[in-house]
Design a protein around this motif. Structure first.
Motif, short mmCIF file in Angstrom:
data_model
loop_
_atom_site.label_atom_id
_atom_site.label_comp_id
_atom_site.label_asym_id
_atom_site.label_seq_id
_atom_site.Cartn_x
_atom_site.Cartn_y
_atom_site.Cartn_z
N ILE A 1 -21.41 44.74 35.01
CA ILE A 1 -20.82 45.44 35.54
C ILE A 1 -21.72 44.44 37.00
O ILE A 1 -22.80 44.52 37.15
N LYS B 1 -13.78 43.44 40.63
CA LYS B 1 -14.31 43.74 41.72
C LYS B 1 -16.09 44.35 41.13
O LYS B 1 -16.89 44.24 42.12
N TYR B 2 -15.52 44.90 40.01
CA TYR B 2 -16.52 45.59 39.48
C TYR B 2 -17.15 44.82 38.53
O TYR B 2 -18.38 45.13 38.09
N TYR C 1 -18.92 45.65 29.14
CA TYR C 1 -18.88 44.81 30.37
C TYR C 1 -20.42 45.09 30.44
O TYR C 1 -20.65 45.73 30.96
N GLN D 1 -22.03 47.89 41.34
CA GLN D 1 -20.26 48.84 40.86
C GLN D 1 -20.54 49.19 39.96
O GLN D 1 -19.23 50.14 39.40
N HIS D 2 -21.50 50.33 39.26
CA HIS D 2 -21.30 51.06 38.82
C HIS D 2 -20.73 51.97 38.64
O HIS D 2 -19.60 52.37 37.52
N ALA E 1 -17.72 53.09 40.84
CA ALA E 1 -17.04 52.33 41.41
C ALA E 1 -15.97 52.51 39.90
O ALA E 1 -15.08 52.82 39.57
N PHE E 2 -16.77 51.63 38.80
CA PHE E 2 -16.02 50.74 37.69
C PHE E 2 -15.87 52.36 37.05
O PHE E 2 -14.37 52.44 36.69
#
Length: 139
Positions: free
Chosen positions: A37, A114-115, A35, A41-42, A44-45
């Motif tokens: 990111i 989203k992430y 991934y 968003q790191h 949150a992921f």
């Protein structure tokens, strides 16, 4: 005829014959996900992945193996997990997922994206070792 029978018995008992007769070794199939990111968003992921790992734990499955980028190529996280859910764990996983309130189907697709800025999925055989994989080569 006795000599032929004795020779056949000796040949079948030899280590070479045993290796030839043995079924080829099966290696587990793994899913490797890489991934990159989306900016900001790191965390949150990782929180989302931690929630899915908690579902796995409730179903009696291990968490994904997480690797965090430290230097080099432009990816952020790599996850490695079994490619398939064992048949005897599927019902427990479905129940744990439903209980968790995590999205599924198209909702899961939209939530996780989203992430993510970019990702790739690769199916691989392993984990194994070089020696074990070479030993599975046809003689």
């Amino acid at each position: 005829m006795r000599i032929m029978t004795a020779f056949l018995a000796l040949a079948l008992a030899s280590p070479v014959a045993a290796q030839t007769a043995a079924a080829p070794k099966e290696f587990p199939k793994s899913l490797v996900e890489i991934y990159r990111i989306a900016p900001g968003q790191h965390e949150a992921f990782l929180r989302f992945i931690a929630r899915t790992d908690a579902v796995n734990a409730e179903a009696g499955l291990p968490p994904r193996q997480l690797y965090v980028h430290s230097d080099g190529e432009g990816w952020d996280f790599m996850l490695i997990q079994p490619a398939e859910t064992p048949a005897d764990k599927r019902a427990a996983l479905d129940a744990a997922w439903e209980k968790s309130g995590l999205p599924s189907g198209a909702d899961f697709f939209f939530e996780i994206r989203k992430y993510i800025a970019e990702h790739s999925d690769t199916f691989a055989k392993g984990p194994t070792t070089a020696a074990d994989f070479l030993a599975s080569k046809a003689k």
